[in-house]
Structure formats: structure tokens, C-alpha cells
Design a protein around this motif. Structure first.
Motif, short mmCIF file in Angstrom:
data_model
loop_
_atom_site.label_atom_id
_atom_site.label_comp_id
_atom_site.label_asym_id
_atom_site.label_seq_id
_atom_site.Cartn_x
_atom_site.Cartn_y
_atom_site.Cartn_z
N LEU A 74 0.63 -1.17 0.44
CA LEU A 74 -0.15 0.04 -0.23
C LEU A 74 0.72 1.79 -0.25
CD1 LEU A 74 -2.87 1.61 0.33
CD2 LEU A 74 -2.56 0.65 3.05
N ARG A 75 2.14 1.27 0.71
CA ARG A 75 2.74 2.46 0.94
C ARG A 75 3.14 2.95 -0.66
NH1 ARG A 75 6.10 0.60 4.79
NH2 ARG A 75 4.79 1.40 6.72
N GLU A 76 4.12 2.15 -1.52
CA GLU A 76 4.71 2.08 -2.42
C GLU A 76 3.09 2.03 -3.70
OE1 GLU A 76 6.70 -1.70 -3.20
OE2 GLU A 76 7.75 -1.71 -2.02
N ALA A 77 2.13 1.75 -3.60
CA ALA A 77 1.54 2.02 -4.24
C ALA A 77 0.42 3.35 -4.81
CB ALA A 77 0.27 1.44 -4.14
N LEU A 78 0.90 3.58 -3.39
CA LEU A 78 0.62 5.33 -2.69
C LEU A 78 1.59 6.27 -3.31
CD1 LEU A 78 -0.97 5.47 0.98
CD2 LEU A 78 -1.99 5.94 -1.59
N GLU A 79 3.12 6.11 -3.41
CA GLU A 79 3.94 6.49 -3.67
C GLU A 79 3.75 7.25 -5.14
OE1 GLU A 79 8.68 5.71 -3.46
OE2 GLU A 79 7.79 5.15 -1.96
N ARG A 80 3.62 5.22 -5.64
CA ARG A 80 3.63 5.82 -7.73
C ARG A 80 2.87 6.46 -7.68
NH1 ARG A 80 5.01 -0.56 -8.58
NH2 ARG A 80 6.59 -0.79 -8.08
#
Length: 124
Positions: A74-80
Motif C-alpha cells: 500500500l505504501r509503494e502504491a501510494l508513493e507511485r
């Protein structure tokens, strides 16, 4: 901004919901007129995926990530999604219409005499 959450084979914990809401708030500050947000969390055997979709009036931004842990995905998807929003914001501020330069009325342009395309007929 109210986000819609969907959990496929996973229960959405309050910690995941809080992390998603904080990330969406950061993205919404960058973008003009966010219409809706949808976060899909999916769990398979050894793979956890997170899909963040942000709908705006001008288009759509999607962030997708896979990991072995749900909070990391979830953190990586929000960052992208946030990097896409930053690029969108930069593109909108870079494209500005500029006024044409005013012509100087005192400036005189040199005029050359025209050449004839075909020779004139001789008369005798």
C-alpha cells in the motif's frame, strides 16, 4: 476526501485505512478537483497487491504495487500515485500561454524589389 476501500481475500484493518487516508490527503493537495478515490487490496498465496485509483475531472491516476506484506504494498502504491500527481502538477504549471511580443511601430523593415517570374515579351 472519502476513499472507497475494497479488500479481496483480506480484511482492511484500521491501520491500513489510516495509512491510505493519509496518502490520499497528500495526493489530493497536489491535484485540482479530485472526484473519487478507490483503493483495492488483494491477497494471494505469497503476494499482496495494492491498487490506488484517483479520479479527477481531467483524468485518472493509478498506482499499483506488489509485495509480500500488505502495508508495504500500500505504501509503494501510494508513493507511485503521488509521483504521478507531482508530474501532472509540473506539466500543468509548465504549459502556460505567453502573450505575443508587441511589434515596434518605429521599426522599419527593408523592402526588396520583386523579381518577375517570367520575362517580359520584346516588342519591335
Amino acid at each position: 476526501m472519502q476513499a472507497e476501500y475494497t479488500g479481496r481475500q483480506v480484511s482492511i484493518t484500521p491501520a491500513l485505512r489510516r495509512m491510505g487516508d493519509e496518502g490520499i490527503e497528500r495526493i489530493a493537495r497536489l491535484l485540482p478537483k479530485v472526484v473519487g478515490v478507490h483503493i483495492v487490496l488483494t491477497s494471494e498465496k505469497y503476494r499482496k497487491t495494492a491498487d490506488v485509483s484517483v479520479k479527477m475531472r481531467a483524468g485518472k491516476i493509478v498506482g499499483f504495487a506488489e509485495s509480500t506484506q500488505m502495508d508495504q504494498a500500500l505504501r509503494e502504491a501510494l508513493e507511485r500515485a503521488e509521483t504521478q500527481a507531482i508530474r501532472y502538477r509540473k506539466r500543468q504549471t509548465a504549459i502556460k500561454r505567453q502573450p505575443k511580443e508587441e511589434k515596434q511601430p518605429n521599426e522599419v523593415m527593408a523592402v526588396r524589389p520583386r523579381k518577375a517570374n517570367h520575362p517580359e515579351p520584346e516588342t519591335d
